[in-house]
Scaffold this active site. Structure first.
Site, PDB file in Angstrom:
ATOM      1  CB  SER A 162      -0.898   0.015   1.241  1.00 49.68           C
ATOM      2  OG  SER A 162      -1.578   1.253   1.377  1.00 49.68           O
ATOM      3  CE1 TYR A 175      -3.762  -1.673   5.626  1.00 51.96           C
ATOM      4  CE2 TYR A 175      -3.246   0.544   4.865  1.00 51.96           C
ATOM      5  CZ  TYR A 175      -3.642  -0.759   4.593  1.00 51.96           C
ATOM      6  OH  TYR A 175      -3.911  -1.134   3.298  1.00 51.96           O
TER       7      TYR A 175
END
Length: 283
Positions: A162, A175
């Site tokens: 990501s 995250y």
């Protein structure tokens, strides 16, 4: 092993001559006769990836933690697909999956979920949950399938990282940290498994218009995400699946240890809004 990797017993001259031959480039995008496993294949990017790989000729095993989702996608694809229900964070389950599948030519791990919370509000449970959702399954995928592919002396592992692991934003402490760790795992695995003929790569999507994003964001939030990207379009699950398919295919035969950013250009923009300012006059 790719047809573009001639046996080591051939002379340098033979290797150079073979490398100089014009090849049918479309054949390098075909996966006929190959078996690819898609972890997290029951929804969103995973579903689109499973379909894309099947369109390229691969037989596909759709793995998901939810039986109905795995079965549904396998049925959508047809006879070239099968479903498997596995908790990819469970070491024993992953070992059993590898033993059950037989030969595998490629593995795509799409599992992951973003949960954002301010750093000082993170609990131990939040931190551990992010580890399971983002990193642990990738480690187990690398350990179990990496050994199988290395034993075969061929194959690929492809992960979904990501842009949250490449940059940062408020609320991304857990995250983002684990996505950053995932990119490091990809590069280390590429280095260690490369001599065995195994390629390891990742894509790093930005905002992607998945079903989950449509469920959790309102119209204003969607518009704000869209405005951050130079390209006048949404990044869709099919777009990300196309990048994954490239990395799985022989078009990427010389690509390993790389993270392909797919964010509509969001991470290349200048962070300050200076529209309308004139250039200062030279003195």
């Amino acid at each position: 092993m790719s047809e573009y990797e001639p046996p080591a017993s051939r002379s340098v001259t033979e290797l150079v001559d073979a490398a100089d031959q014009i090849t049918q480039i479309t054949q390098r995008f075909r996966l006929v006769g190959q078996h690819v496993v898609v972890l997290g294949g029951g929804r969103g990017i995973g579903r689109h990836t499973a379909h894309a790989l099947a369109h390229m000729g691969a037989s596909v095993t759709v793995v998901d933690a939810e039986r109905d989702r795995a079965n549904e996608v396998a049925e959508e694809i047809g006879p070239s697909a099968r479903a498997a229900v596995v908790d990819a964070t469970n070491d024993r389950d992953m070992g059993a999956l590898v033993a059950d599948l037989g030969r595998v030519d490629g593995v795509v791990d799409v599992i992951g979920m973003a949960r954002y919370r301010p750093l000082l509000e993170l609990s131990d449970s939040d931190w551990d949950s992010a580890h399971n959702l983002v990193l642990r399954h990738a480690w187990l995928t690398t350990r179990h399938f990496g050994q199988t592919l290395a034993d075969q002396a061929a194959g690929s592992l492809t992960f979904v990282a990501s842009v949250s692991g490449l940059g940062t934003a408020p609320g991304h402490a857990a995250y983002g940290a684990y996505k950053a760790a995932l990119t490091s795992l990809v590069r280390t695995a590429a280095l260690e498994l490369g001599p065995a003929g195994v390629r390891v790569n990742a894509v790093a999507p930005g905002f992607t218009l998945t079903p989950r994003m449509r469920e959790v964001l309102d119209e204003a939030q969607l518009a704000n995400a869209r405005a951050a990207e130079p390209l006048p379009r949404w990044t869709t699950p099919s777009d990300v699946a196309a990048g994954i398919s490239f990395l799985v295919s022989d078009l990427a035969a010389a690509v390993t240890g790389q993270v392909l950013v797919m964010d509509g250009g969001a991470t290349v923009t200048y962070p300050y809004r200076l529209q309308g300012l004139n250039n200062p006059e030279e003195s």
